[in-house]
Enzyme design. Structure first.
Site, PDB file in Angstrom:
ATOM      1  N   ASN A 160       0.801  -1.219   0.000  1.00 58.47           N
ATOM      2  CA  ASN A 160       0.000   0.000   0.000  1.00 58.47           C
ATOM      3  C   ASN A 160       0.837   1.274   0.000  1.00 58.47           C
ATOM      4  O   ASN A 160       0.369   2.320  -0.438  1.00 58.47           O
ATOM      5  CB  ASN A 160      -0.946   0.002   1.213  1.00 58.47           C
ATOM      6  CG  ASN A 160      -0.249  -0.364   2.509  1.00 58.47           C
ATOM      7  OD1 ASN A 160       0.453  -1.372   2.578  1.00 58.47           O
ATOM      8  ND2 ASN A 160      -0.418   0.432   3.530  1.00 58.47           N
TER       9      ASN A 160
ATOM     10  N   GLN B 115      -4.939  -4.294  -1.737  1.00 64.08           N
ATOM     11  CA  GLN B 115      -4.535  -3.234  -2.673  1.00 64.08           C
ATOM     12  C   GLN B 115      -4.490  -3.728  -4.119  1.00 64.08           C
ATOM     13  O   GLN B 115      -4.539  -2.924  -5.040  1.00 64.08           O
ATOM     14  CB  GLN B 115      -3.153  -2.679  -2.294  1.00 64.08           C
ATOM     15  CG  GLN B 115      -3.148  -1.846  -1.025  1.00 64.08           C
ATOM     16  CD  GLN B 115      -3.847  -0.498  -1.179  1.00 64.08           C
ATOM     17  OE1 GLN B 115      -4.077  -0.005  -2.281  1.00 64.08           O
ATOM     18  NE2 GLN B 115      -4.208   0.096  -0.058  1.00 64.08           N
TER      19      GLN B 115
ATOM     20  N   HIS C 191     -13.914  -1.311  -0.354  1.00 64.91           N
ATOM     21  CA  HIS C 191     -13.763   0.142  -0.550  1.00 64.91           C
ATOM     22  C   HIS C 191     -12.502   0.523  -1.319  1.00 64.91           C
ATOM     23  O   HIS C 191     -12.318   1.690  -1.662  1.00 64.91           O
ATOM     24  CB  HIS C 191     -13.852   0.891   0.791  1.00 64.91           C
ATOM     25  CG  HIS C 191     -12.646   0.816   1.670  1.00 64.91           C
ATOM     26  ND1 HIS C 191     -11.730   1.831   1.762  1.00 64.91           N
ATOM     27  CD2 HIS C 191     -12.214  -0.139   2.528  1.00 64.91           C
ATOM     28  CE1 HIS C 191     -10.798   1.514   2.648  1.00 64.91           C
ATOM     29  NE2 HIS C 191     -11.060   0.316   3.124  1.00 64.91           N
TER      30      HIS C 191
ATOM     31  N   CYS D 299      -3.540   4.876   7.145  1.00 69.96           N
ATOM     32  CA  CYS D 299      -3.587   4.473   8.540  1.00 69.96           C
ATOM     33  C   CYS D 299      -2.479   5.108   9.355  1.00 69.96           C
ATOM     34  O   CYS D 299      -2.546   5.155  10.562  1.00 69.96           O
ATOM     35  CB  CYS D 299      -3.497   2.952   8.637  1.00 69.96           C
ATOM     36  SG  CYS D 299      -4.684   2.166   7.561  1.00 69.96           S
TER      37      CYS D 299
HETATM   38  N1  PLP Z   1      -4.388  -4.534   3.816  1.00 69.62           N
HETATM   39  C1  PLP Z   1      -3.889  -3.561   3.058  1.00 69.62           C
HETATM   40  C2  PLP Z   1      -2.697  -3.847   2.193  1.00 69.62           C
HETATM   41  C3  PLP Z   1      -4.453  -2.286   3.058  1.00 69.62           C
HETATM   42  O1  PLP Z   1      -3.925  -1.329   2.307  1.00 69.62           O
HETATM   43  C4  PLP Z   1      -5.576  -2.049   3.898  1.00 69.62           C
HETATM   44  C5  PLP Z   1      -6.182  -0.700   3.973  1.00 69.62           C
HETATM   45  O2  PLP Z   1      -5.549   0.314   3.767  1.00 69.62           O
HETATM   46  C6  PLP Z   1      -6.071  -3.114   4.666  1.00 69.62           C
HETATM   47  C7  PLP Z   1      -5.456  -4.342   4.607  1.00 69.62           C
HETATM   48  C8  PLP Z   1      -7.267  -2.925   5.555  1.00 69.62           C
HETATM   49  O3  PLP Z   1      -8.484  -2.933   4.816  1.00 69.62           O
HETATM   50  P1  PLP Z   1      -9.775  -2.290   5.461  1.00 69.62           P
HETATM   51  O4  PLP Z   1      -9.637  -0.817   5.339  1.00 69.62           O
HETATM   52  O5  PLP Z   1     -10.926  -2.825   4.643  1.00 69.62           O
HETATM   53  O6  PLP Z   1      -9.851  -2.756   6.873  1.00 69.62           O
END
Ligand code: PLP
Length: 424
Positions: free
Chosen positions: A172, A200, A222, A348
Site C-alpha cells: 500500500n 490493494q 472500498h 492508517c
Molecule cells: N491490507 C492492506 C494492504 C491495506 O492497504 C488495507 C487498507 O488500507 C487493509 C489491509 C485494511 O483494509 P480495510 O480498510 O478494509 O480494513
C-alpha cells in the site's frame, strides 16, 4: 432570509465547479461507483429482509448475497462457496492468521514480511503476545530496496515448522507487487498454508487463486469503488480455519453476524465492474503514472521514486524530494489547499507522517529518506485533465516549501508555475 446578490460562498461554489478537486488517494479509499450505489439502493430501502429468514423478504436478501458471492468469487477465479464475507479487509486478515493458528491447535509459527499492512503486523503481534505460552513464533522476511521479498529467505524460513505464510500481493505504501505465484508455490511444496493480503491488488491487477496457488486471500470492497466496511476472505476448499467471531453461524460458521446485505451487494457489483474493466483501466492508469513519473524527472530533478520500477500497481506512484524530506506534511497541505488530495504514506499512518515509514526503513532507506514519502494513487474517475492540472500545480507547491533560494534556482520549472512571491 436575504437571498440577493451572489456572495462569496457562491463565488467559491463557482470556482469549485470550474476546478473540481483532484482525488489522487485511491490507495486510502475510492469513491463509490454510481453503478454500485444503484445496485445497493434497494437493499438500503424496501428490500430489508434478514438473509437467514425463511420468508420472501429473507429469501430476497439471501439471493442477493449469493449473487454477490459469485461476483466476488469470479474476480479472483474462486468458487462462490470459497468466499466468506467479513466487515473489512482488516477482519479478513485477522481471520486468516488467527483462524489458521487456532485451527492448528498449536502456538504455531507465522512467516510474513517486514512491509505488511498493520492488519497483518498487529495480528502477528497479538498472536505472539496472547493466550498460549509460548506465543506464536513470528518470522518477518526482509525485502530489498524495491520492496521485493526474495524466495531464498522464504525457503530458509520454511526449514522450521511453519503454520502459515502471509505475503501481501501489493504494498500500500510503495505499490510493489510480490511474486505471489512463486512464493506460494514454494510454500505449498512444504505443505504449508499460504495467505495473501490482496486488498490493494484486487481489481487493479489480474488475480487467479488457482494460478497463484494461494489458500487464503483477503479483499476489501472500498479499495475497488465499493462501499466501506465490507471485506471478504477467500478460503480454499478443505482449508482448516477457526472462526474469530462467534454467534449464529452465518458464513459457514466462519463469520457469525447478520450480513451487511447492502454492503455485500455493493461489493459484488464493484467486483463485477472491476473484472469487466480491469484490462483497459490498468493500461490507462499505467500511462498516467508514466506521465507523472516522466514529468517529475523533468521538473523536479531532486525527486526520486520508491518501489519496484516494473512490478508495481498501475496507478500508484510514491516519491520523495531530496533535501526536502521533512517538508512532506507541508507539501501535502499545499497540494490540498490547491485542490489535490494525495497522501503521505498509508492512510492508517497519516497522523504520524513525520515519523519515518516502517515500510521504507524495512526497504533499507535511512530514517531521513523514510520520512519523505508522498503517495499519488489514481483511480477510475481520474482523467487526463486531472493529471495535467496536477502536474501544473505540483512544482508551484514544491516552491512554497522552505528550500534555499539556491536549491530552487537550480530547478527547471516552467516559468508559469513560479508564482510571484513564492520564495518569500
Ligand atoms: N491490507 C492492506 C494492504 C491495506 O492497504 C488495507 C487498507 O488500507 C487493509 C489491509 C485494511 O483494509 P480495510 O480498510 O478494509 O480494513
Amino acid at each position: 432570509m436575504f437571498l440577493g446578490r451572489a456572495g462569496p460562498s457562491a463565488a467559491k461554489a463557482g470556482e469549485a465547479l470550474m476546478n473540481p478537486r483532484i482525488y489522487f488517494d485511491h490507495s486510502a479509499t475510492t469513491p463509490l461507483d454510481p453503478r454500485v450505489l444503484a445496485a445497493m439502493g434497494p437493499f438500503l430501502g424496501g428490500a430489508f429482509g434478514n438473509p437467514s429468514s425463511l420468508h420472501q423478504e429473507g429469501r430476497a436478501a439471501r439471493a442477493a448475497i449469493e449473487t454477490a458471492r459469485a461476483q466476488v468469487a469470479s474476480l479472483i477465479g474462486a468458487e462462490p462457496e470459497e468466499i466468506i464475507f467479513t466487515a473489512s479487509g482488516t477482519e479478513a486478515d485477522n481471520l486468516a492468521l488467527i483462524g489458521a493458528v487456532r485451527a492448528s491447535g498449536r502456538p504455531g509459527h507465522v512467516v510474513t514480511t517486514s512491509i505488511e499492512h498493520a492488519a497483518i503486523l498487529e495480528t502477528c503481534r497479538f498472536l505472539a503476545d496472547s493466550g498460549t505460552k509460548p506465543g506464536t513464533k513470528i518470522t518477518r522476511l526482509p525485502v530489498d530496496s524495491d520492496g521485493l521479498v526474495g524466495p531464498e529467505s522464504l525457503l530458509r524460513a520454511l526449514q522450521s515448522n511453519v503454520t502459515i505464510v502471509s505475503v501481501m500481493a501489493a504494498n500500500n505504501v510503495v505499490g510493489t507487487l510480490q511474486p505471489i505465484e512463486e512464493l506460494a508455490h514454494l510454500t505449498k511444496l512444504h505443505g504449508v498454508l499460504f495467505h495473501t493480503d490482496a486488498v490493494q491488488a484486487a481489481g487493479k491487477i489480474p488475480l487467479d487463486v488457482n494460478r497463484l496457488h494461494v489458500d487464503l486471500l483477503s479483499l476489501s470492497a472500498h479499495k475497488l469503488h465499493g462501499p466501506k466496511g465490507v471485506g471478504a476472505l477467500y478460503v480454499r476448499k478443505g482449508t482448516r480455519l477457526s472462526p474469530i467471531v462467534f454467534g449464529g453461524g452465518q458464513e459457514r460458521g466462519l463469520r457469525s453476524a447478520t450480513e451487511n446485505v447492502a454492503g455485500i451487494v455493493g461489493f459484488g457489483a464493484a467486483a463485477a465492474i472491476a473484472r469487466e474493466e480491469l484490462a483497459e483501466e490498468a493500461l490507462r492508469l499505467a500511462r498516467f503514472r508514466e506521465q507523472i513519473a516522466a514529468e517529475l524527472r523533468r521538473v523536479l530533478p531532486q525527486s526520486y521514486l520508491f518501489g519496484h520500477p516494473v512490478h508495481r500497481l498501475p496507478g500508484h506512484l510514491s516519491f520523495g524530494l531530496r533535501g526536502q524530506e521533512r517538508e512532506v506534511g507541508k507539501l501535502l497541505a499545499a497540494l490540498d489547499g490547491a485542490g489535490v488530495a494525495v497522501s503521505a504514506g498509508s492512510a492508517c499512518s497519516a497522523n504520524h507522517s513525520s515519523e519515518p515509514s516502517g515500510v521504507l526503513l524495512a526497504m533499507g532507506f535511512d530514517p531521513e529518506r523514510a520520512r519523505g514519502l508522498l503517495r499519488v494513487s489514481l483511480g477510475r474517475f481520474n482523467t487526463q485533465k486531472d493529471v495535467d492540472r496536477f502536474l501544473e500545480i505540483l512544482p508551484g507547491a514544491v516552491v512554497t516549501l522552505s528550500v534555499s533560494r539556491d536549491a530552487v534556482a537550480e530547478l527547471k520549472f516552467p516559468s508559469a508555475t513560479l508564482a510571484a512571491g513564492a520564495l518569500a
